[in-house]
Design a protein around this motif. Sequence first.
Motif, mmCIF file in Angstrom:
data_model
loop_
_atom_site.group_PDB
_atom_site.id
_atom_site.type_symbol
_atom_site.label_atom_id
_atom_site.label_comp_id
_atom_site.label_asym_id
_atom_site.label_seq_id
_atom_site.Cartn_x
_atom_site.Cartn_y
_atom_site.Cartn_z
ATOM 1 N N SER A 426 0.862 -1.198 0.000
ATOM 2 C CA SER A 426 0.000 0.000 0.000
ATOM 3 C C SER A 426 0.886 1.231 0.000
ATOM 4 N N LYS A 427 0.480 2.246 -0.786
ATOM 5 C CA LYS A 427 1.259 3.489 -0.866
ATOM 6 C C LYS A 427 0.297 4.659 -0.940
ATOM 7 N N LYS A 428 0.286 5.459 0.133
ATOM 8 C CA LYS A 428 -0.534 6.653 0.145
ATOM 9 C C LYS A 428 0.258 7.822 -0.446
ATOM 10 N N PRO A 429 -0.428 8.771 -1.102
ATOM 11 C CA PRO A 429 0.283 9.866 -1.778
ATOM 12 C C PRO A 429 1.198 10.664 -0.860
ATOM 13 N N ASP A 430 0.807 10.855 0.387
ATOM 14 C CA ASP A 430 1.599 11.694 1.284
ATOM 15 C C ASP A 430 2.655 10.921 2.062
ATOM 16 N N ASP A 431 2.680 9.609 1.933
ATOM 17 C CA ASP A 431 3.641 8.808 2.692
ATOM 18 C C ASP A 431 5.048 8.935 2.114
ATOM 19 N N ALA A 432 6.037 8.994 2.999
ATOM 20 C CA ALA A 432 7.451 9.023 2.572
ATOM 21 C C ALA A 432 8.027 7.620 2.572
ATOM 22 N N PHE A 433 7.158 6.640 2.417
ATOM 23 C CA PHE A 433 7.593 5.243 2.405
ATOM 24 C C PHE A 433 6.593 4.414 1.626
ATOM 25 N N LEU A 434 7.008 3.196 1.304
ATOM 26 C CA LEU A 434 6.118 2.213 0.676
ATOM 27 C C LEU A 434 5.741 1.196 1.742
ATOM 28 N N GLY A 435 4.440 1.022 1.977
ATOM 29 C CA GLY A 435 3.982 0.107 3.009
ATOM 30 C C GLY A 435 3.784 -1.296 2.477
ATOM 31 N N ILE A 436 4.206 -2.292 3.277
ATOM 32 C CA ILE A 436 3.983 -3.712 2.962
ATOM 33 C C ILE A 436 3.355 -4.357 4.189
ATOM 34 N N GLU A 437 2.237 -5.030 3.983
ATOM 35 C CA GLU A 437 1.544 -5.686 5.109
ATOM 36 C C GLU A 437 1.680 -7.200 5.002
ATOM 37 N N TRP A 438 2.067 -7.793 6.137
ATOM 38 C CA TRP A 438 2.138 -9.251 6.256
ATOM 39 C C TRP A 438 0.991 -9.659 7.176
ATOM 40 N N VAL A 439 0.059 -10.430 6.652
ATOM 41 C CA VAL A 439 -1.129 -10.806 7.418
ATOM 42 C C VAL A 439 -1.284 -12.317 7.369
ATOM 43 N N GLU A 440 -1.339 -12.947 8.560
ATOM 44 C CA GLU A 440 -1.537 -14.395 8.653
ATOM 45 C C GLU A 440 -2.980 -14.686 9.072
ATOM 46 N N SER A 441 -3.511 -15.794 8.554
ATOM 47 C CA SER A 441 -4.870 -16.217 8.910
ATOM 48 C C SER A 441 -4.963 -17.733 8.809
ATOM 49 N N GLY A 442 -5.975 -18.299 9.515
ATOM 50 C CA GLY A 442 -6.200 -19.743 9.431
ATOM 51 C C GLY A 442 -5.254 -20.566 10.269
ATOM 52 N N GLY A 443 -4.412 -19.942 11.046
ATOM 53 C CA GLY A 443 -3.492 -20.688 11.877
ATOM 54 C C GLY A 443 -4.005 -20.814 13.301
ATOM 55 N N PRO A 444 -3.183 -21.300 14.214
ATOM 56 C CA PRO A 444 -3.584 -21.411 15.620
ATOM 57 C C PRO A 444 -3.764 -20.031 16.239
ATOM 58 N N THR A 445 -4.459 -20.020 17.398
ATOM 59 C CA THR A 445 -4.661 -18.751 18.100
ATOM 60 C C THR A 445 -3.310 -18.195 18.534
ATOM 61 N N VAL A 446 -3.151 -16.888 18.287
ATOM 62 C CA VAL A 446 -1.868 -16.238 18.538
ATOM 63 C C VAL A 446 -1.917 -15.471 19.845
ATOM 64 N N SER A 447 -0.793 -15.521 20.543
ATOM 65 C CA SER A 447 -0.626 -14.685 21.745
ATOM 66 C C SER A 447 0.769 -14.081 21.705
ATOM 67 N N PRO A 448 0.961 -12.885 22.263
ATOM 68 C CA PRO A 448 2.284 -12.252 22.224
ATOM 69 C C PRO A 448 3.336 -13.124 22.894
ATOM 70 N N PRO A 449 4.601 -13.103 22.370
ATOM 71 C CA PRO A 449 5.658 -13.914 22.966
ATOM 72 C C PRO A 449 5.980 -13.425 24.372
ATOM 73 N N SER A 450 6.406 -14.383 25.225
ATOM 74 C CA SER A 450 6.713 -14.039 26.611
ATOM 75 C C SER A 450 8.033 -13.279 26.733
ATOM 76 N N LYS A 451 8.922 -13.471 25.769
ATOM 77 C CA LYS A 451 10.181 -12.735 25.787
ATOM 78 C C LYS A 451 10.549 -12.328 24.359
ATOM 79 N N ARG A 452 11.306 -11.319 24.278
ATOM 80 C CA ARG A 452 11.692 -10.762 22.957
ATOM 81 C C ARG A 452 12.909 -11.535 22.425
ATOM 82 N N GLY A 453 12.767 -12.190 21.288
ATOM 83 C CA GLY A 453 13.862 -12.937 20.673
ATOM 84 C C GLY A 453 14.575 -12.117 19.607
ATOM 85 N N PHE A 454 15.659 -12.723 19.080
ATOM 86 C CA PHE A 454 16.451 -12.017 18.059
ATOM 87 C C PHE A 454 15.657 -11.843 16.774
ATOM 88 N N GLY A 455 14.779 -12.809 16.465
ATOM 89 C CA GLY A 455 13.971 -12.684 15.252
ATOM 90 C C GLY A 455 13.128 -11.428 15.281
#
Length: 494
Positions: A426-455
């Motif tokens: 997605s790219k809006k006219p006023d944005d100084a960047f090009l947006g890319i969205e990664w959206v997952e669906s159909g997988g298991p229920t997601v919860s935030p990770p308990s600790k921050r990893g290198f990934g």
Amino acid sequence: MAIDVSDYGQLSAHELRQRLEEAEETLRAIREGEVDALMVRNPRSEDEVFTLEGDASYYAFMEAMDLGAAAFDESNRLLYANKALRELLRLPEDNVDASHLSNALDEEARFLVSGLMKEARSAKKTGEIRVFVGKDELHLLVTAAPLHIGANRGLAVTFTDITAKVRAAAAEASERAAHSIIASANEAVVVCDVDGVVTHANAAVASIYAGNPVGRVFGEVIPLTLPDTTGLLQASDVIALAIAGTSVQGIEALAPDAPRVRDLLLSAAPLRVGSDKVSGCVITMVDLSQRKAAEKQQLLLMGELDHRVKNTLALVLSICKRTASTEETVQGFQVAFSGRIQALAATHNLLADRSWSSISIAEVVNAELDPFVSRNQTRLSVGGLDALVMPRAAIALGLVIHELATNAVKYGALSREGGRVHVLVSKKPDDAFLGIEWVESGGPTVSPPSKRGFGQTVITRSLQYSANGGAEIDYPAEGVRCRIRIPEEDLVRS
């Protein structure tokens, strides 16, 4: 002697008396021995020579000739060869016979002279032969004509030395050929005399000197510097060496005053025309502009490659260290580290195929996801990824997509059947960047990770080299969502 009286009826009395006086004077000269031979034109309009005082008088006549001459009888026996011929072909002074003359000629020349003598029984014949007298090459014009010696018939054969004429014609033809070659040469060619004065210059010289250099000293009209010779050798020395007989090849020179071409490859060779004596020199100057530009481009590429290798090694070391700090086992480190290096290599390979210019987002995404969804492309949906990005953005994006895909395989939508990944731009006219969205669906229920990893660190930090770049990752229950920003300065405008 023959006197034509067919037109006497047309002459006046004065002209008839004059003709009669001429005839009486001729007869008197013959009677008193003042004439040794007569040239008479026969009814076929051919000239024949008749001697009047026997052989001795004719021999004296031949000796007085400047041309080499020989007399033959009806059987082609050599009766006499005059002094000029003996000196020309270096024949013996006394007792010269046909064998001496034959030995002075090679097979081709003997064949030609023999043919002329055969044909000259009825009319004068002429041809050219080449003979070698010692080390000297001579070109001779041979003329054979019918000859009357008293009451006998024979042949008179003359040998005229035309060597100088032939050589002059050859030199002229050679010079014309040289002019044609010089004129058609793509590189600049200049010919100088022994004083270094320009005598010839082709059209290509105009790229080095705007005026007409002919008649002027070469060093004055085309001043050159030789930057790679430490000042010890100068352009005038190169010209002097060539005039002295020594060729000089392939010296890089600079023409600072040239209107167009300044970088040159200079060569100079002695000029020899028709002899071994040097009469000047030939100077060629090849345009090195394209080669110099290529060398500069190569240096830039080498510098860029050096810089890129250093950056890549630093990135690899950072990935190694950070991966080691977050993995609890050696096996876990090996798997995570090799996966990240392979992701880095995949983007590098794509950029190498494009000579490290630019690459489409689709190519980066497909290269990183291929190991995970290559057998089931229906689980991947992409759209609007045709935009081109510069190398640094491509490398960072490749690492981000790899981490998202790895997490999706381990914990997210790609960990079970029916899960899908959507990648949209997605790219809006006023944005100084090009947006890319990664959206997952159909997988298991997601919860935030308990600790921050290198990934997660890789995802959020990889594009932060610019204020307009970066990525944020969220963990809603229905699937992971990541918003990636490619800085506008790394986008290639179409």
